[in-house]
Design an enzyme around this catalytic site. Structure first.
Site, PDB file in Angstrom:
ATOM      1  N   ASP A 177      47.306  22.151  45.127  1.00 43.70           N
ATOM      2  CA  ASP A 177      47.566  23.438  44.485  1.00 43.70           C
ATOM      3  C   ASP A 177      46.346  24.341  44.657  1.00 43.70           C
ATOM      4  O   ASP A 177      45.206  23.907  44.511  1.00 43.70           O
ATOM      5  CB  ASP A 177      47.876  23.238  42.990  1.00 43.70           C
ATOM      6  CG  ASP A 177      48.512  24.474  42.364  1.00 43.70           C
ATOM      7  OD1 ASP A 177      49.698  24.410  42.002  1.00 43.70           O
ATOM      8  OD2 ASP A 177      47.815  25.509  42.248  1.00 43.70           O
ATOM      9  N   ASN A 231      58.733  22.946  36.837  1.00 44.14           N
ATOM     10  CA  ASN A 231      59.121  24.158  36.127  1.00 44.14           C
ATOM     11  C   ASN A 231      60.415  24.690  36.730  1.00 44.14           C
ATOM     12  O   ASN A 231      60.538  24.774  37.956  1.00 44.14           O
ATOM     13  CB  ASN A 231      58.019  25.216  36.234  1.00 44.14           C
ATOM     14  CG  ASN A 231      56.732  24.767  35.550  1.00 44.14           C
ATOM     15  OD1 ASN A 231      56.771  24.130  34.506  1.00 44.14           O
ATOM     16  ND2 ASN A 231      55.600  25.089  36.147  1.00 44.14           N
ATOM     17  N   HIS A 233      59.463  22.440  43.496  1.00 42.39           N
ATOM     18  CA  HIS A 233      58.213  21.694  43.683  1.00 42.39           C
ATOM     19  C   HIS A 233      57.921  20.842  42.465  1.00 42.39           C
ATOM     20  O   HIS A 233      58.224  21.215  41.336  1.00 42.39           O
ATOM     21  CB  HIS A 233      57.033  22.634  43.980  1.00 42.39           C
ATOM     22  CG  HIS A 233      56.903  23.784  43.027  1.00 42.39           C
ATOM     23  ND1 HIS A 233      57.704  24.911  43.111  1.00 42.39           N
ATOM     24  CD2 HIS A 233      56.084  23.976  41.977  1.00 42.39           C
ATOM     25  CE1 HIS A 233      57.360  25.752  42.147  1.00 42.39           C
ATOM     26  NE2 HIS A 233      56.386  25.207  41.434  1.00 42.39           N
ATOM     27  N   MET A 234      57.326  19.699  42.739  1.00 38.90           N
ATOM     28  CA  MET A 234      56.896  18.780  41.684  1.00 38.90           C
ATOM     29  C   MET A 234      55.375  18.853  41.610  1.00 38.90           C
ATOM     30  O   MET A 234      54.688  18.605  42.604  1.00 38.90           O
ATOM     31  CB  MET A 234      57.316  17.349  42.028  1.00 38.90           C
ATOM     32  CG  MET A 234      58.822  17.200  42.172  1.00 38.90           C
ATOM     33  SD  MET A 234      59.283  15.530  42.707  1.00 38.90           S
ATOM     34  CE  MET A 234      61.071  15.718  42.822  1.00 38.90           C
ATOM     35  N   HIS A 235      54.858  19.222  40.428  1.00 36.22           N
ATOM     36  CA  HIS A 235      53.408  19.198  40.220  1.00 36.22           C
ATOM     37  C   HIS A 235      53.006  17.754  39.927  1.00 36.22           C
ATOM     38  O   HIS A 235      53.639  17.091  39.107  1.00 36.22           O
ATOM     39  CB  HIS A 235      53.015  20.044  39.005  1.00 36.22           C
ATOM     40  CG  HIS A 235      53.292  21.509  39.133  1.00 36.22           C
ATOM     41  ND1 HIS A 235      52.313  22.433  39.412  1.00 36.22           N
ATOM     42  CD2 HIS A 235      54.431  22.224  39.011  1.00 36.22           C
ATOM     43  CE1 HIS A 235      52.832  23.651  39.445  1.00 36.22           C
ATOM     44  NE2 HIS A 235      54.126  23.554  39.201  1.00 36.22           N
TER      45      HIS A 235
HETATM   46  P1  AMP Z   1      55.229  27.184  39.333  1.00 35.20           P
HETATM   47  O1  AMP Z   1      54.730  27.987  38.173  1.00 35.20           O
HETATM   48  O2  AMP Z   1      55.760  25.835  38.921  1.00 35.20           O
HETATM   49  O3  AMP Z   1      56.204  27.954  40.200  1.00 35.20           O
HETATM   50  O4  AMP Z   1      53.955  26.826  40.186  1.00 35.20           O
HETATM   51  C1  AMP Z   1      53.597  27.443  41.372  1.00 35.20           C
HETATM   52  C2  AMP Z   1      52.293  26.811  41.791  1.00 35.20           C
HETATM   53  O5  AMP Z   1      52.041  27.156  43.137  1.00 35.20           O
HETATM   54  C3  AMP Z   1      51.088  27.299  40.973  1.00 35.20           C
HETATM   55  O6  AMP Z   1      50.441  26.167  40.374  1.00 35.20           O
HETATM   56  C4  AMP Z   1      50.198  27.967  42.027  1.00 35.20           C
HETATM   57  O7  AMP Z   1      48.819  27.780  41.789  1.00 35.20           O
HETATM   58  C5  AMP Z   1      50.663  27.314  43.302  1.00 35.20           C
HETATM   59  N1  AMP Z   1      50.463  28.092  44.521  1.00 35.20           N
HETATM   60  C6  AMP Z   1      50.782  29.388  44.730  1.00 35.20           C
HETATM   61  N2  AMP Z   1      50.484  29.759  45.991  1.00 35.20           N
HETATM   62  C7  AMP Z   1      49.967  28.653  46.600  1.00 35.20           C
HETATM   63  C8  AMP Z   1      49.458  28.388  47.911  1.00 35.20           C
HETATM   64  N3  AMP Z   1      49.443  29.324  48.876  1.00 35.20           N
HETATM   65  N4  AMP Z   1      48.998  27.138  48.180  1.00 35.20           N
HETATM   66  C9  AMP Z   1      49.010  26.188  47.224  1.00 35.20           C
HETATM   67  N5  AMP Z   1      49.496  26.375  45.980  1.00 35.20           N
HETATM   68  C10 AMP Z   1      49.951  27.595  45.666  1.00 35.20           C
END
Ligand code: AMP
Ligand code: ZN
Length: 112
Positions: A30, A86, A99-101
């Site tokens: 991330d 989310n 996506h899975m965090h």
């Molecule tokens: P969400 O709120 O679950 O949609 O999380 C989106 C995640 O994507 C966030 O934790 C961001 O920090 C991450 N993110 C956004 N752009 C990028 C990128 N170019 N590379 C890696 N992670 C990203």
């Protein structure tokens, strides 16, 4: 989806720090980590969110979930890890490509 950030990451049009990939998924760091370890696991195929997941995605969903414990251990998270998905604006989803965090380590809130 041509306007999807994570599809662009899958295609290599936007750089990412990849830690794992196979024919179904990719995993990368991330860009704004919320813990010592913060990875994002995404399907190569564009699925908007959990709301769009149906029976046809059973194989990819199971496959992705099965990779998480192995990836966590690879990152040194022997104690355990947290997985967050989310879903929708109300769930805090910002990028509409499923996506899975995968989070873990000392900075994880509520861990210690
Ligand atoms: P969400 O709120 O679950 O949609 O999380 C989106 C995640 O994507 C966030 O934790 C961001 O920090 C991450 N993110 C956004 N752009 C990028 C990128 N170019 N590379 C890696 N992670 C990203
Ligand atoms: Zn996408």
């Amino acid at each position: 989806m041509s306007d999807c950030l994570f599809c662009k990451i899958v295609a290599g049009e936007i750089p990412s720090d990849r830690v794992y990939e196979d024919d179904k998924m990719i995993v990368f760091k991330d860009i704004n980590p919320q813990a010592d370890v913060h990875l994002l696991a995404i399907p190569r195929a564009h699925i908007e969110s959990l709301n769009e997941v149906s029976e046809e995605h059973d194989e990819i969903m199971a496959h992705m979930i099965r990779q998480l414990p192995r990836l966590a251990k690879e990152q040194g998270l022997d104690d355990g890890f947290r997985t967050i998905i989310n879903t929708g604006k109300g769930g805090g989803q910002i990028i509409f490509h499923l996506h899975m965090h995968l989070l873990g380590g000392n900075k994880l809130p509520g861990f210690h």
